[in-house]
Design a protein around this motif. Structure first.
Motif, mmCIF file in Angstrom:
data_model
loop_
_atom_site.group_PDB
_atom_site.id
_atom_site.type_symbol
_atom_site.label_atom_id
_atom_site.label_comp_id
_atom_site.label_asym_id
_atom_site.label_seq_id
_atom_site.Cartn_x
_atom_site.Cartn_y
_atom_site.Cartn_z
ATOM 1 N N LYS A 89 4.847 26.628 -9.648
ATOM 2 C CA LYS A 89 5.129 25.545 -10.909
ATOM 3 C C LYS A 89 4.696 24.401 -10.930
ATOM 4 N N ALA A 90 5.060 23.496 -9.250
ATOM 5 C CA ALA A 90 5.124 22.158 -9.082
ATOM 6 C C ALA A 90 3.771 22.324 -9.012
ATOM 7 N N ARG A 91 3.080 23.119 -9.029
ATOM 8 C CA ARG A 91 1.221 23.352 -8.364
ATOM 9 C C ARG A 91 0.709 23.164 -9.591
ATOM 10 N N ILE A 92 0.956 23.315 -10.609
ATOM 11 C CA ILE A 92 0.135 23.619 -12.017
ATOM 12 C C ILE A 92 0.133 22.307 -11.943
ATOM 13 N N SER A 93 -1.133 21.978 -13.470
ATOM 14 C CA SER A 93 -1.521 20.915 -13.818
ATOM 15 C C SER A 93 -1.788 20.982 -14.484
ATOM 16 N N ARG A 94 -2.009 20.293 -15.472
ATOM 17 C CA ARG A 94 -3.346 20.728 -16.834
ATOM 18 C C ARG A 94 -4.011 19.909 -17.103
ATOM 19 N N PHE A 95 -5.293 19.815 -17.004
ATOM 20 C CA PHE A 95 -6.858 19.498 -17.484
ATOM 21 C C PHE A 95 -6.908 18.543 -19.259
#
Ligand SMILES: Cc1cc2nc3c(=O)[nH]c(=O)nc-3n(C[C@H](O)[C@H](O)[C@H](O)COP(=O)(O)O)c2cc1C
Length: 209
Positions: free
Chosen positions: A203-209
């Motif tokens: 989860k900590a490695r998810i981002s959304r562009f």
């Protein structure tokens, strides 16, 4: 108890209907619960030659840009485990500081598990498919082989160790200069139950562009 090979559906031919989706609670459970085993916990029985061939057949069904098949497999099983280990030992025997203890350990490299499959990344020069993509496909093959082994009923682990990065070891194992060892997939039956390891926080490695 491993499943019989008859549990694996037959190989498809080109353009046969395949599954674009494949709802499978069992597959989700496999992904959510599978673990590699420690090498020292891989015991007999290991997969038979026929089972290894079937696992490789499944493993090779990976995304492969350009249908190149930029990988190959070397099964190291039975007596070949000692021969492959001896070849590794021969390759390093004149190294400074190498004593009989070390040589003995190296000779036993492939005897540490009932069977091993060396996955070799063998990228081909190609104008459209960069080498990086071909190497990624070899990584996918390694993991697919591990998953297939787990699903058939075998434990396993994907290791590289020094012998994956040493030119002399590569030569001793028949790996060409344009090739690289993607991994050694050690296979067997688990002598101990597995427990979960600390996982990266996805989860900590998810981002959304
Ligand atoms: C390319 C690759 C090479 C690896 N090589 C080694 C290794 O040489 N020695 C080792 O202890 N673990 C190595 N590992 C780690 C184990 O395969 C494995 O990731 C770890 O034991 C936990 O696996 P699991 O998430 O499947 O349970 C390697 C993993 C990868 C992806």
């Amino acid at each position: 108890m491993p499943l019989p090979l008859s549990a694996i559906p037959p190989r498809l031919n080109d353009n046969d209907p395949a599954n674009a989706v494949c709802e499978s609670a069992e597959t989700l459970a496999l992904l959510a619960r599978r673990r590699s085993s420690k090498l020292m916990h891989l015991t007999e029985p290991g997969p038979t030659s026929a089972e290894i061939d079937a696992l490789i057949e499944l493993a090779a069904r990976v995304p492969d840009h350009g249908k190149i098949g930029p990988w190959r497999f070397v099964a190291i099983e039975g007596d070949a485990r000692a021969r492959a280990g001896a070849a590794l030992a021969e390759a390093i025997k004149t190294d400074e500081g190498v004593d009989e203890n070390r040589l003995g350990f190296v000779r036993d490299t492939f005897l540490r598990a009932p069977a091993c499959v060396m996955v070799v990344s063998a990228p081909q020069p190609n104008k459209k498919v960069p080498e990086w993509e071909q190497q990624l496909s070899a990584g996918a093959v390694c993991y697919n082989l591990l998953l297939a082994a787990h699903a058939l009923g075998y434990a396993g682990c994907w290791l590289t160790e020094w012998q994956a990065f040493d030119q002399r070891a590569a030569k001793a194992l028949g790996v060409g200069e344009s090739e690289r060892i993607a991994g050694f997939l050690y296979l067997g039956s688990p002598s101990q139950a597995a427990t979960e390891r600390t996982r990266a926080d996805a989860k900590a490695r998810i981002s959304r562009f």
